[in-house]
Design an enzyme around this catalytic site. Sequence first.
Site, PDB file in Angstrom:
ATOM      1  N   ASP A  83      12.094 -13.652   1.381  1.00 21.89           N
ATOM      2  CA  ASP A  83      11.554 -14.377   0.235  1.00 21.89           C
ATOM      3  C   ASP A  83      10.876 -15.658   0.711  1.00 21.89           C
ATOM      4  OD1 ASP A  83      11.069 -15.576  -2.193  1.00 21.89           O
ATOM      5  OD2 ASP A  83      13.153 -16.225  -2.480  1.00 21.89           O
ATOM      6  N   ASP A 128       8.893 -10.925  -0.647  1.00 22.60           N
ATOM      7  CA  ASP A 128       7.485 -10.845  -1.047  1.00 22.60           C
ATOM      8  C   ASP A 128       6.582 -10.634   0.166  1.00 22.60           C
ATOM      9  OD1 ASP A 128       7.323 -13.533   0.077  1.00 22.60           O
ATOM     10  OD2 ASP A 128       8.348 -14.160  -1.766  1.00 22.60           O
ATOM     11  N   ASP A 179       3.176   3.013   0.610  1.00 18.18           N
ATOM     12  CA  ASP A 179       3.960   3.976  -0.153  1.00 18.18           C
ATOM     13  C   ASP A 179       3.219   4.177  -1.461  1.00 18.18           C
ATOM     14  OD1 ASP A 179       6.054   5.453  -1.233  1.00 18.18           O
ATOM     15  OD2 ASP A 179       7.579   4.117  -0.401  1.00 18.18           O
ATOM     16  N   ASP A 206       5.108   9.554  -2.110  1.00 20.83           N
ATOM     17  CA  ASP A 206       6.364   9.704  -2.830  1.00 20.83           C
ATOM     18  C   ASP A 206       6.447  11.072  -3.508  1.00 20.83           C
ATOM     19  OD1 ASP A 206       8.733   8.068  -3.807  1.00 20.83           O
ATOM     20  OD2 ASP A 206       7.923   8.757  -5.735  1.00 20.83           O
ATOM     21  N   GLU A 235       6.994  12.795   1.211  1.00 21.83           N
ATOM     22  CA  GLU A 235       8.408  12.944   0.884  1.00 21.83           C
ATOM     23  C   GLU A 235       8.574  14.287   0.185  1.00 21.83           C
ATOM     24  OE1 GLU A 235      12.006  10.690  -1.482  1.00 21.83           O
ATOM     25  OE2 GLU A 235      10.048  10.848  -2.385  1.00 21.83           O
ATOM     26  N   HIS A 290      15.471   3.577   2.036  1.00 25.34           N
ATOM     27  CA  HIS A 290      15.846   2.785   0.861  1.00 25.34           C
ATOM     28  C   HIS A 290      16.581   3.611  -0.201  1.00 25.34           C
ATOM     29  CE1 HIS A 290      12.330   4.964  -0.282  1.00 25.34           C
ATOM     30  NE2 HIS A 290      12.493   4.601  -1.544  1.00 25.34           N
ATOM     31  N   ASP A 291      16.665   4.927  -0.012  1.00 23.75           N
ATOM     32  CA  ASP A 291      17.363   5.788  -0.973  1.00 23.75           C
ATOM     33  C   ASP A 291      18.706   6.275  -0.450  1.00 23.75           C
ATOM     34  OD1 ASP A 291      15.265   5.751  -2.828  1.00 23.75           O
ATOM     35  OD2 ASP A 291      14.254   7.447  -1.864  1.00 23.75           O
TER      36      ASP A 291
HETATM   37  C1  GLC Z   1      11.355   8.726  -4.253  1.00 22.36           C
HETATM   38  C2  GLC Z   1      11.611   7.297  -3.845  1.00 22.36           C
HETATM   39  C3  GLC Z   1      12.700   6.750  -4.714  1.00 22.36           C
HETATM   40  C4  GLC Z   1      12.255   6.809  -6.147  1.00 22.36           C
HETATM   41  C5  GLC Z   1      11.797   8.213  -6.545  1.00 22.36           C
HETATM   42  C6  GLC Z   1      11.012   8.188  -7.820  1.00 22.36           C
HETATM   43  O1  GLC Z   1      12.437   9.550  -4.016  1.00 22.36           O
HETATM   44  O2  GLC Z   1      11.900   7.218  -2.489  1.00 22.36           O
HETATM   45  O3  GLC Z   1      13.067   5.442  -4.365  1.00 22.36           O
HETATM   46  O4  GLC Z   1      13.286   6.411  -6.990  1.00 22.36           O
HETATM   47  O5  GLC Z   1      10.948   8.787  -5.577  1.00 22.36           O
HETATM   48  O6  GLC Z   1       9.750   7.620  -7.629  1.00 22.36           O
HETATM   49 CA    CA Z   2       9.633 -14.415  -3.586  1.00 18.35          CA
END
Ligand code: GLC
Ligand code: CA
Length: 566
Positions: free
Chosen positions: A21, A29, A98, A199, A256, A329-330
């Site tokens: 941040d 950010d 992404d 995605d 993905e 991140h998932d």
């Molecule tokens: C993908 C992303 C995830 C998101 C989902 C819906 O799996 O990695 O974070 O919630 O798509 O967009």
């Molecule tokens: Ca910030």
Amino acid sequence: MEKTWWKESVVYQIYPRSFKDSNHDGIGDLNGVTEKLDYLKLLGIDVIWLCPVYQSPNCDNGYDISDYHEIMHDFGTMEDFDRLLEEAHSRGIKIIMDLVVNHTSDEHPWFVESKKSLDNPYRDYYIWQEGKDGKEPNNWGSWFGGSAWTHSAETDSYYLHIFADKQPDLNWENEKVRKEVVKLMKWWCDKGIDGFRLDVISMISKTKETPDGHVMEGMKYGDLSPYVIHGPRVHEYLRELNREVFSQYDVMTVGETAGVTEKHAEEYAGFERNELNMIFQFEHMDLDFGEKNKWNDQPPKLTNLKAVLSKWQVGLHNKAWNSLFWDNHDQPRALSRFGNDKQYWSESAKMLATCLHMMQGTPYIYQGDEIGMTNIKFTSIEQYRDIESHNAYEELVGGGLVDKEQMLSYLNYKSRDNARTPMQWDDSENAGFTNGEPWIEVNANYQSINAAAQVANENSIFAYYQKLIRLRKQHEIIVYGSYELLLPESEELFVYTRTLNDQKLLVMCNFTDETVDFVVPEELQSCQRAIWIQNYSDAAAGNHISLRPHEAIVLFFDDVNVNGRA
Ligand code: GLC
Ligand code: CA
């Protein structure tokens, strides 16, 4: 095999909200990312995967885009983005964006129009159906809980959303939608970005028929996956994107693709297919699913993990390209899921990294893995921020299917928020992530686990990652060699070889808290060898090796007659 930069690169994934941040509002950010480019350069990575930074109401932290051409206010401005890109490029670092084009936010102007009336020009941008007997068109459940259909009063009809109700699915059957996507992708490529992480791209084509999905015992909704994953036109759409966009620029693409087999992977990312460069498969992430869904708290068996990863290594060799990852991140933190994040914290972080980075494919490092970040222990649902975790809690605990303590244990093990706690930069307040109030709690272990301490220590996990990355750059065998698993039945050791011409690598990883003996394969026993990397300060030299808890050793053998004798 054709040599390309994206096969030889190491990618670093940034979840901007939790990275750094710069303006004290508690939210990471773009300027924060720019500030840390020298750190990434020091680590040695080639490419940044930037999680979504577009304008978004943030129901799913940016995976619900309301404007593809604007930067989310929380993250800064387009000028900040341009500066980040320029600063990254000046350091030789590429940036892939992404991009979420399976769905938009319900606040995207297309959807705002679409829901107004049946004859609105944007009506067919989304997937609408009439209700059945005053209820949803069918029984499909959304992946984030509840029905996959939401009623819209204006036209008394329902729209499809695989994810949250604020994430309506785009209708790719409509050529206008595809043209819009091409246009916005080109707009970003013209800015000079270096590619896309796409995605849930395996879900952009849906079947024409929409029958009820299979309902598992005790569950309320039906499974929509057969009707929305790998749909009938998905490859046609991807080839169109490739023709119109990807092939026109020097970009890398990674899709993905949940639920893929190796066969599918060859279709999405085969070298001759002109679709994507590589995909993410999730089979090794799904091994510790519970009976009915992902919620569980038991780690997978090593034999299963090895079988799955090895199947992908062998299956795609010379045909398509693998992405290598332990988390993102998932997913929860790899170290807490597959390693021992306490007693053998450093050893096991290095061991996991060794095991992954010596495989064939493009390695992805998720922010914080290089300093040994671990899962967080939250004690109440209020501490979680993730929509998936909240919806699951409501559905399973609220619905009386799972008791509260059990669910918290599941969340502690599996929640996506484990990976979303702020990056731990140093031992100052809030781990140096922010001077404000962080949007999600900082892991209390930041005083010992942080980047400053890691960078200062030559035996750190960070230093070990630097070395792994350097090795990949120096030796083609790591990028292009073939793979073979040894000891498939062992629940303790993950051992494999890589082979290129007359060279061999032997990668040995002990996944347990005990010492485990290993004998070097006979055909290698009398070969010249060198230790390339090891996670204890001294490694055994002979052919009988006692691998200590979470020990990893990589041996290199030259002049090996790959057909048998040395
Ligand atoms: C993908 C992303 C995830 C998101 C989902 C819906 O799996 O990695 O974070 O919630 O798509 O967009
Ligand atoms: Ca910030």
